[in-house]
Design an enzyme around this catalytic site. Structure first.
Site, PDB file in Angstrom:
ATOM      1  N   SER A  27     -74.496  28.650  41.829  1.00 25.17           N
ATOM      2  CA  SER A  27     -73.749  28.352  40.611  1.00 25.17           C
ATOM      3  C   SER A  27     -72.618  27.348  40.848  1.00 25.17           C
ATOM      4  O   SER A  27     -71.909  27.413  41.841  1.00 25.17           O
ATOM      5  CB  SER A  27     -73.145  29.658  40.072  1.00 25.17           C
ATOM      6  OG  SER A  27     -72.347  29.377  38.951  1.00 25.17           O
ATOM      7  N   ASN A  75     -62.751  23.031  46.617  1.00 26.96           N
ATOM      8  CA  ASN A  75     -62.712  22.721  45.190  1.00 26.96           C
ATOM      9  C   ASN A  75     -61.873  23.745  44.454  1.00 26.96           C
ATOM     10  O   ASN A  75     -61.741  24.885  44.876  1.00 26.96           O
ATOM     11  CB  ASN A  75     -64.121  22.633  44.598  1.00 26.96           C
ATOM     12  CG  ASN A  75     -64.586  23.958  44.008  1.00 26.96           C
ATOM     13  OD1 ASN A  75     -64.292  24.293  42.864  1.00 26.96           O
ATOM     14  ND2 ASN A  75     -65.290  24.738  44.819  1.00 26.96           N
ATOM     15  N   GLY A  78     -61.980  25.394  38.621  1.00 26.64           N
ATOM     16  CA  GLY A  78     -61.354  26.317  37.661  1.00 26.64           C
ATOM     17  C   GLY A  78     -62.253  26.666  36.498  1.00 26.64           C
ATOM     18  O   GLY A  78     -61.781  26.866  35.379  1.00 26.64           O
ATOM     19  N   ASN A 132     -69.701  36.700  38.606  1.00 29.88           N
ATOM     20  CA  ASN A 132     -68.740  36.119  39.542  1.00 29.88           C
ATOM     21  C   ASN A 132     -67.509  37.026  39.528  1.00 29.88           C
ATOM     22  O   ASN A 132     -66.741  37.005  38.573  1.00 29.88           O
ATOM     23  CB  ASN A 132     -68.399  34.689  39.097  1.00 29.88           C
ATOM     24  CG  ASN A 132     -67.361  34.037  39.985  1.00 29.88           C
ATOM     25  OD1 ASN A 132     -66.901  34.636  40.963  1.00 29.88           O
ATOM     26  ND2 ASN A 132     -66.993  32.815  39.653  1.00 29.88           N
ATOM     27  N   CYS A 135     -63.020  36.123  40.137  1.00 34.78           N
ATOM     28  CA  CYS A 135     -62.054  35.659  39.132  1.00 34.78           C
ATOM     29  C   CYS A 135     -60.830  36.560  39.106  1.00 34.78           C
ATOM     30  O   CYS A 135     -60.935  37.753  39.363  1.00 34.78           O
ATOM     31  CB  CYS A 135     -62.691  35.696  37.743  1.00 34.78           C
ATOM     32  SG  CYS A 135     -64.233  34.862  37.718  1.00 34.78           S
ATOM     33  N   THR A 271     -73.364  23.359  47.981  1.00 33.01           N
ATOM     34  CA  THR A 271     -72.746  22.055  48.256  1.00 33.01           C
ATOM     35  C   THR A 271     -73.779  21.008  48.701  1.00 33.01           C
ATOM     36  O   THR A 271     -73.628  19.825  48.415  1.00 33.01           O
ATOM     37  CB  THR A 271     -71.637  22.258  49.325  1.00 33.01           C
ATOM     38  OG1 THR A 271     -70.696  23.182  48.772  1.00 33.01           O
ATOM     39  CG2 THR A 271     -70.935  20.982  49.693  1.00 33.01           C
TER      40      THR A 271
HETATM   41  C1  LIG Z   1     -67.804  22.666  42.926  1.00 30.76           C
HETATM   42  C2  LIG Z   1     -68.197  24.103  43.048  1.00 30.76           C
HETATM   43  C3  LIG Z   1     -68.215  24.915  41.911  1.00 30.76           C
HETATM   44  C4  LIG Z   1     -68.559  26.272  42.003  1.00 30.76           C
HETATM   45  N1  LIG Z   1     -68.583  27.045  40.869  1.00 30.76           N
HETATM   46  C5  LIG Z   1     -68.955  28.345  40.952  1.00 30.76           C
HETATM   47  C6  LIG Z   1     -69.043  29.146  39.773  1.00 30.76           C
HETATM   48  O1  LIG Z   1     -68.834  28.683  38.642  1.00 30.76           O
HETATM   49  N2  LIG Z   1     -69.389  30.460  39.908  1.00 30.76           N
HETATM   50  C7  LIG Z   1     -69.669  31.011  41.144  1.00 30.76           C
HETATM   51  O2  LIG Z   1     -69.980  32.210  41.221  1.00 30.76           O
HETATM   52  N3  LIG Z   1     -69.627  30.262  42.276  1.00 30.76           N
HETATM   53  C8  LIG Z   1     -69.274  28.957  42.203  1.00 30.76           C
HETATM   54  N4  LIG Z   1     -69.244  28.184  43.345  1.00 30.76           N
HETATM   55  C9  LIG Z   1     -69.620  28.778  44.653  1.00 30.76           C
HETATM   56  C10 LIG Z   1     -71.054  28.431  45.042  1.00 30.76           C
HETATM   57  O3  LIG Z   1     -71.973  28.914  44.087  1.00 30.76           O
HETATM   58  C11 LIG Z   1     -71.408  29.006  46.441  1.00 30.76           C
HETATM   59  O4  LIG Z   1     -71.303  30.413  46.410  1.00 30.76           O
HETATM   60  C12 LIG Z   1     -70.503  28.483  47.541  1.00 30.76           C
HETATM   61  O5  LIG Z   1     -70.165  27.136  47.325  1.00 30.76           O
HETATM   62  C13 LIG Z   1     -71.127  28.644  48.938  1.00 30.76           C
HETATM   63  O6  LIG Z   1     -72.326  27.934  49.062  1.00 30.76           O
HETATM   64  P1  LIG Z   1     -72.401  26.417  49.647  1.00 30.76           P
HETATM   65  O7  LIG Z   1     -71.569  26.406  50.902  1.00 30.76           O
HETATM   66  O8  LIG Z   1     -73.836  26.152  49.884  1.00 30.76           O
HETATM   67  O9  LIG Z   1     -71.812  25.536  48.589  1.00 30.76           O
HETATM   68  C14 LIG Z   1     -68.894  26.826  43.280  1.00 30.76           C
HETATM   69  C15 LIG Z   1     -68.890  25.989  44.413  1.00 30.76           C
HETATM   70  C16 LIG Z   1     -68.565  24.659  44.321  1.00 30.76           C
HETATM   71  C17 LIG Z   1     -68.586  23.806  45.563  1.00 30.76           C
END
Ligand SMILES: Cc1cc2nc3c(=O)[nH]c(=O)nc-3n(C[C@H](O)[C@H](O)[C@H](O)COP(=O)(O)O)c2cc1C
Length: 310
Positions: A27, A75, A78, A132, A135, A271
Protein backbone atom coordinates in the site's frame (compact mmCIF):
# COMPACT_ATOMS: atom_id res chain seq x y z
CA UNK A 1 -12.84 -13.61 -10.63
CA UNK A 2 -9.20 -14.70 -10.94
CA UNK A 3 -8.11 -16.00 -14.39
CA UNK A 4 -5.20 -18.46 -14.31
CA UNK A 5 -2.28 -16.62 -15.93
CA UNK A 6 0.78 -18.12 -14.34
CA UNK A 7 1.98 -21.60 -13.95
CA UNK A 8 -0.37 -22.79 -11.20
CA UNK A 9 2.62 -23.77 -9.05
CA UNK A 10 2.45 -20.17 -7.84
CA UNK A 11 -1.30 -20.13 -7.11
CA UNK A 12 -2.19 -19.62 -3.46
CA UNK A 13 -5.33 -19.47 -1.38
CA UNK A 14 -4.88 -17.69 1.91
CA UNK A 15 -8.02 -18.17 3.94
CA UNK A 16 -10.24 -17.95 0.86
CA UNK A 17 -8.33 -15.10 -0.80
CA UNK A 18 -7.21 -16.71 -4.07
CA UNK A 19 -4.24 -15.34 -6.00
CA UNK A 20 -2.47 -16.46 -9.19
CA UNK A 21 0.85 -15.56 -7.64
CA UNK A 22 1.87 -14.77 -4.07
CA UNK A 23 3.40 -11.47 -5.24
CA UNK A 24 1.24 -8.46 -4.30
CA UNK A 25 1.89 -4.72 -4.09
CA UNK A 26 2.44 -2.75 -0.87
CA UNK A 27 0.00 0.00 0.00
CA UNK A 28 1.07 3.55 -0.85
CA UNK A 29 3.69 2.44 -3.35
CA UNK A 30 1.39 1.42 -6.21
CA UNK A 31 -1.25 4.19 -6.19
CA UNK A 32 -4.63 2.65 -6.86
CA UNK A 33 -2.98 0.21 -9.25
CA UNK A 34 -4.52 1.97 -12.27
CA UNK A 35 -1.57 4.40 -12.47
CA UNK A 36 0.70 1.39 -13.20
CA UNK A 37 -1.39 -0.05 -16.06
CA UNK A 38 0.89 1.42 -18.74
CA UNK A 39 3.85 -0.45 -17.29
CA UNK A 40 2.57 -3.88 -16.40
CA UNK A 41 -0.43 -6.14 -16.76
CA UNK A 42 -2.21 -5.74 -13.43
CA UNK A 43 -3.63 -9.24 -13.81
CA UNK A 44 -0.09 -10.58 -13.42
CA UNK A 45 0.05 -9.28 -9.85
CA UNK A 46 -1.35 -11.55 -7.11
CA UNK A 47 -3.47 -8.79 -5.60
CA UNK A 48 -3.50 -5.02 -5.84
CA UNK A 49 -3.33 -3.29 -2.46
CA UNK A 50 -4.46 0.29 -2.92
CA UNK A 51 -3.07 3.34 -1.16
CA UNK A 52 -4.24 4.19 2.34
CA UNK A 53 -7.88 5.27 2.22
CA UNK A 54 -9.63 7.34 4.89
CA UNK A 55 -13.29 8.18 5.49
CA UNK A 56 -12.78 11.82 4.44
CA UNK A 57 -10.23 13.17 1.92
CA UNK A 58 -6.82 14.03 3.42
CA UNK A 59 -4.27 16.49 2.04
CA UNK A 60 -1.29 14.86 3.77
CA UNK A 61 1.72 16.51 5.41
CA UNK A 62 3.17 19.89 4.53
CA UNK A 63 6.77 20.46 3.42
CA UNK A 64 9.19 17.90 2.01
CA UNK A 65 7.64 14.43 2.06
CA UNK A 66 10.38 12.10 0.88
CA UNK A 67 14.15 11.81 0.87
CA UNK A 68 16.54 9.11 -0.31
CA UNK A 69 18.66 7.36 2.33
CA UNK A 70 21.38 4.71 2.06
CA UNK A 71 19.60 1.64 0.63
CA UNK A 72 16.15 3.13 0.99
CA UNK A 73 14.02 6.20 1.52
CA UNK A 74 12.16 8.10 4.21
CA UNK A 75 8.63 9.34 3.59
CA UNK A 76 6.04 11.32 5.49
CA UNK A 77 3.31 11.54 2.85
CA UNK A 78 0.74 11.58 5.65
CA UNK A 79 -1.95 9.48 3.95
CA UNK A 80 -2.89 12.00 1.27
CA UNK A 81 -5.89 10.45 -0.48
CA UNK A 82 -9.18 11.52 -2.06
CA UNK A 83 -11.33 9.83 0.60
CA UNK A 84 -13.77 6.93 0.63
CA UNK A 85 -16.59 8.52 -1.43
CA UNK A 86 -14.22 9.23 -4.31
CA UNK A 87 -12.71 5.75 -4.03
CA UNK A 88 -16.13 4.08 -4.19
CA UNK A 89 -17.54 6.26 -6.97
CA UNK A 90 -14.53 6.84 -9.21
CA UNK A 91 -11.82 4.26 -8.53
CA UNK A 92 -13.55 1.02 -7.58
CA UNK A 93 -15.65 0.77 -10.78
CA UNK A 94 -12.38 0.84 -12.79
CA UNK A 95 -10.62 -1.61 -10.46
CA UNK A 96 -13.55 -4.04 -10.71
CA UNK A 97 -12.69 -4.64 -14.37
CA UNK A 98 -9.31 -6.09 -13.37
CA UNK A 99 -9.40 -9.78 -12.58
CA UNK A 100 -7.27 -9.72 -9.41
CA UNK A 101 -8.26 -9.40 -5.77
CA UNK A 102 -8.43 -5.79 -4.57
CA UNK A 103 -7.20 -5.14 -1.05
CA UNK A 104 -8.19 -1.76 0.38
CA UNK A 105 -5.76 -0.37 2.96
CA UNK A 106 -7.66 1.69 5.54
CA UNK A 107 -6.67 4.27 8.14
CA UNK A 108 -8.53 6.27 10.78
CA UNK A 109 -8.28 8.40 13.91
CA UNK A 110 -10.39 6.19 16.18
CA UNK A 111 -11.69 2.59 16.26
CA UNK A 112 -15.16 3.99 15.46
CA UNK A 113 -13.82 5.66 12.33
CA UNK A 114 -12.14 2.43 11.19
CA UNK A 115 -15.44 0.60 11.79
CA UNK A 116 -17.45 3.16 9.82
CA UNK A 117 -15.02 2.98 6.91
CA UNK A 118 -15.00 -0.84 6.92
CA UNK A 119 -18.81 -0.81 6.70
CA UNK A 120 -18.76 1.64 3.80
CA UNK A 121 -16.24 -0.56 1.95
CA UNK A 122 -18.22 -3.76 2.50
CA UNK A 123 -19.25 -3.74 -1.16
CA UNK A 124 -18.84 -5.82 -4.29
CA UNK A 125 -15.37 -5.39 -5.84
CA UNK A 126 -13.50 -5.09 -2.54
CA UNK A 127 -11.95 -8.48 -1.71
CA UNK A 128 -10.10 -7.66 1.49
CA UNK A 129 -9.46 -4.89 3.96
CA UNK A 130 -5.93 -4.23 5.17
CA UNK A 131 -5.96 -2.26 8.43
CA UNK A 132 -3.09 0.19 8.77
CA UNK A 133 -2.67 0.30 12.56
CA UNK A 134 0.38 2.55 12.34
CA UNK A 135 -1.90 5.62 12.54
CA UNK A 136 -1.99 7.90 15.57
CA UNK A 137 -4.76 7.22 18.09
CA UNK A 138 -6.10 10.74 18.52
CA UNK A 139 -7.78 9.95 21.87
CA UNK A 140 -4.57 8.45 23.31
CA UNK A 141 -2.28 11.40 22.69
CA UNK A 142 -1.35 10.38 19.15
CA UNK A 143 0.36 7.08 19.99
CA UNK A 144 0.02 4.69 17.04
CA UNK A 145 -2.72 2.02 17.48
CA UNK A 146 -0.24 -0.63 16.43
CA UNK A 147 2.18 0.03 19.28
CA UNK A 148 -0.14 -1.24 22.01
CA UNK A 149 -1.98 -4.61 21.95
CA UNK A 150 -5.18 -3.17 23.52
CA UNK A 151 -5.62 -0.37 20.99
CA UNK A 152 -4.70 -2.67 18.10
CA UNK A 153 -7.38 -5.11 19.29
CA UNK A 154 -9.98 -2.32 19.52
CA UNK A 155 -9.37 -1.39 15.88
CA UNK A 156 -9.48 -4.99 14.63
CA UNK A 157 -12.72 -5.66 16.52
CA UNK A 158 -14.31 -2.48 15.15
CA UNK A 159 -13.42 -3.52 11.59
CA UNK A 160 -14.43 -7.18 11.99
CA UNK A 161 -17.82 -6.15 13.40
CA UNK A 162 -18.50 -4.07 10.29
CA UNK A 163 -17.27 -6.15 7.37
CA UNK A 164 -17.83 -9.47 5.67
CA UNK A 165 -14.46 -9.19 3.90
CA UNK A 166 -11.15 -10.91 4.57
CA UNK A 167 -9.30 -8.76 7.14
CA UNK A 168 -5.53 -8.32 7.13
CA UNK A 169 -3.90 -6.35 9.95
CA UNK A 170 -0.73 -4.52 8.94
CA UNK A 171 1.75 -4.54 11.78
CA UNK A 172 4.12 -1.75 12.75
CA UNK A 173 7.77 -2.64 13.33
CA UNK A 174 8.09 0.29 15.76
CA UNK A 175 7.41 -1.89 18.79
CA UNK A 176 9.45 -3.83 21.34
CA UNK A 177 7.70 -7.14 20.72
CA UNK A 178 5.89 -7.59 17.40
CA UNK A 179 4.83 -11.14 18.38
CA UNK A 180 2.70 -9.75 21.22
CA UNK A 181 0.81 -7.48 18.79
CA UNK A 182 0.47 -10.25 16.18
CA UNK A 183 -1.04 -12.63 18.74
CA UNK A 184 -3.39 -9.91 20.03
CA UNK A 185 -4.78 -9.15 16.56
CA UNK A 186 -5.09 -12.86 15.73
CA UNK A 187 -7.15 -13.34 18.92
CA UNK A 188 -9.27 -10.30 17.97
CA UNK A 189 -10.26 -12.11 14.75
CA UNK A 190 -7.85 -10.81 12.13
CA UNK A 191 -7.78 -13.29 9.21
CA UNK A 192 -4.15 -12.54 8.31
CA UNK A 193 -1.30 -10.20 9.19
CA UNK A 194 0.96 -8.21 6.89
CA UNK A 195 4.35 -6.95 7.99
CA UNK A 196 6.27 -4.73 8.11
CA UNK A 197 5.16 -1.14 7.77
CA UNK A 198 7.93 1.47 7.64
CA UNK A 199 10.52 1.93 10.39
CA UNK A 200 10.47 5.34 12.09
CA UNK A 201 13.50 7.40 11.09
CA UNK A 202 14.76 10.90 10.38
CA UNK A 203 17.36 12.87 8.44
CA UNK A 204 18.88 16.25 9.24
CA UNK A 205 20.04 18.75 6.62
CA UNK A 206 23.41 19.86 7.99
CA UNK A 207 23.50 23.01 5.81
CA UNK A 208 20.16 24.28 7.15
CA UNK A 209 20.77 22.53 10.49
CA UNK A 210 17.14 21.41 10.42
CA UNK A 211 15.23 18.16 9.82
CA UNK A 212 14.76 17.48 6.10
CA UNK A 213 11.18 16.22 6.28
CA UNK A 214 8.29 18.59 6.83
CA UNK A 215 6.93 16.21 9.45
CA UNK A 216 10.41 15.90 11.06
CA UNK A 217 10.20 12.09 11.24
CA UNK A 218 9.24 9.68 8.51
CA UNK A 219 8.98 6.01 7.62
CA UNK A 220 12.09 4.23 6.39
CA UNK A 221 11.50 1.70 3.61
CA UNK A 222 13.51 -0.18 1.00
CA UNK A 223 16.41 -2.68 1.22
CA UNK A 224 17.71 -1.04 4.43
CA UNK A 225 14.80 -2.54 6.40
CA UNK A 226 14.75 -6.01 4.81
CA UNK A 227 16.73 -7.84 7.52
CA UNK A 228 14.41 -6.35 10.17
CA UNK A 229 11.36 -7.45 8.17
CA UNK A 230 12.67 -10.99 7.60
CA UNK A 231 13.45 -11.32 11.32
CA UNK A 232 9.95 -10.13 12.28
CA UNK A 233 8.21 -12.48 9.80
CA UNK A 234 10.31 -15.35 11.18
CA UNK A 235 9.29 -14.49 14.76
CA UNK A 236 5.59 -13.93 13.99
CA UNK A 237 5.40 -17.13 11.90
CA UNK A 238 6.39 -19.16 14.96
CA UNK A 239 3.58 -17.66 17.03
CA UNK A 240 0.44 -17.19 14.91
CA UNK A 241 -1.72 -19.62 12.94
CA UNK A 242 -3.07 -17.08 10.43
CA UNK A 243 -1.34 -16.39 7.08
CA UNK A 244 1.42 -13.77 6.83
CA UNK A 245 2.01 -11.34 3.96
CA UNK A 246 5.66 -10.31 4.18
CA UNK A 247 7.16 -7.05 2.95
CA UNK A 248 10.08 -4.72 3.53
CA UNK A 249 12.79 -4.02 0.98
CA UNK A 250 11.90 -6.74 -1.54
CA UNK A 251 13.78 -5.84 -4.74
CA UNK A 252 14.17 -9.21 -6.49
CA UNK A 253 12.98 -12.83 -6.43
CA UNK A 254 15.81 -13.87 -4.07
CA UNK A 255 14.57 -11.32 -1.51
CA UNK A 256 11.00 -12.61 -1.86
CA UNK A 257 12.16 -16.21 -1.33
CA UNK A 258 13.78 -15.24 2.00
CA UNK A 259 10.32 -14.11 3.19
CA UNK A 260 8.66 -17.37 2.09
CA UNK A 261 11.34 -19.39 3.86
CA UNK A 262 10.77 -17.25 6.99
CA UNK A 263 7.07 -18.18 6.95
CA UNK A 264 5.24 -15.68 4.70
CA UNK A 265 2.49 -17.16 2.49
CA UNK A 266 2.56 -14.11 0.20
CA UNK A 267 4.78 -11.06 -0.22
CA UNK A 268 4.36 -7.43 -1.26
CA UNK A 269 6.62 -5.24 -3.37
CA UNK A 270 6.80 -1.65 -2.06
CA UNK A 271 9.57 0.88 -2.58
CA UNK A 272 10.92 -1.35 -5.39
CA UNK A 273 7.93 -0.25 -7.54
CA UNK A 274 9.38 3.27 -7.67
CA UNK A 275 12.62 2.19 -9.36
CA UNK A 276 11.01 -0.54 -11.49
CA UNK A 277 7.24 -0.37 -12.02
CA UNK A 278 7.31 -3.90 -13.51
CA UNK A 279 9.06 -5.40 -10.50
CA UNK A 280 6.10 -7.41 -9.17
CA UNK A 281 5.79 -9.26 -12.49
CA UNK A 282 9.56 -9.83 -12.77
CA UNK A 283 9.65 -11.27 -9.24
CA UNK A 284 6.94 -13.86 -10.03
CA UNK A 285 9.01 -15.04 -13.00
CA UNK A 286 12.16 -15.16 -10.84
CA UNK A 287 10.39 -17.27 -8.22
CA UNK A 288 9.42 -19.79 -10.90
CA UNK A 289 13.06 -19.94 -12.07
CA UNK A 290 14.16 -20.63 -8.46
CA UNK A 291 11.51 -23.35 -8.19
CA UNK A 292 12.73 -24.96 -11.42
CA UNK A 293 16.36 -24.86 -10.26
CA UNK A 294 15.46 -26.45 -6.91
CA UNK A 295 12.90 -28.98 -8.11
CA UNK A 296 10.07 -27.30 -6.19
CA UNK A 297 6.64 -28.31 -7.47
CA UNK A 298 4.54 -25.84 -5.48
CA UNK A 299 5.33 -22.61 -3.64
CA UNK A 300 3.76 -24.14 -0.50
CA UNK A 301 6.82 -26.43 -0.22
CA UNK A 302 9.08 -23.55 0.80
CA UNK A 303 6.74 -21.57 3.06
CA UNK A 304 8.31 -21.61 6.52
CA UNK A 305 11.09 -23.98 5.49
CA UNK A 306 13.73 -21.98 7.40
CA UNK A 307 11.72 -22.09 10.63
CA UNK A 308 13.06 -24.24 13.48
CA UNK A 309 11.85 -27.86 13.50
CA UNK A 310 10.68 -27.86 9.86
C1 LIG B 1 5.59 6.46 -0.09
C2 LIG B 1 5.03 5.38 0.77
C3 LIG B 1 3.69 5.41 1.14
C4 LIG B 1 3.15 4.41 1.97
N1 LIG B 1 1.82 4.45 2.31
C5 LIG B 1 1.29 3.47 3.07
C6 LIG B 1 -0.11 3.47 3.38
O1 LIG B 1 -0.88 4.33 2.94
N2 LIG B 1 -0.59 2.48 4.18
C7 LIG B 1 0.23 1.48 4.67
O2 LIG B 1 -0.26 0.59 5.39
N3 LIG B 1 1.55 1.43 4.36
C8 LIG B 1 2.09 2.40 3.58
N4 LIG B 1 3.42 2.36 3.24
C9 LIG B 1 4.27 1.23 3.72
C10 LIG B 1 4.46 0.17 2.64
O3 LIG B 1 3.23 -0.38 2.23
C11 LIG B 1 5.40 -0.96 3.13
O4 LIG B 1 4.82 -1.60 4.25
C12 LIG B 1 6.78 -0.46 3.52
O5 LIG B 1 7.21 0.58 2.67
C13 LIG B 1 7.83 -1.58 3.53
O6 LIG B 1 7.99 -2.17 2.27
P1 LIG B 1 9.11 -1.68 1.20
O7 LIG B 1 10.40 -1.56 1.96
O8 LIG B 1 9.13 -2.72 0.14
O9 LIG B 1 8.65 -0.35 0.69
C14 LIG B 1 3.99 3.35 2.43
C15 LIG B 1 5.34 3.32 2.03
C16 LIG B 1 5.87 4.29 1.21
C17 LIG B 1 7.31 4.21 0.80
Amino acid sequence: MVKPLYDNRLAINIGGLKMNTPVTTASGTFGFGLEFQDFLDLEKVGAVTVKGTTLEPRSGNKGQRAVETPAGMLNCVGLENPGSDYFLQETLPKLKKIAVPIIVNIAGNSPEEYGKLAKKLDVDGVDAIEINISCPNVKQGGLAFGTCPDSAVEVVKAVKANTSKFVITKLSPNVTDIVEIALAVENAGSDAVSLINTVLGMKIDIARQQPVLGNVMGGLSGPAIRPVAVRMVYQVAQAVHIPIIGMGGIMCAADAIEFFLAGASAIAVGTGNFSDPRLAETISKGILEYMDAHGIKNIQEIIGKALPNR
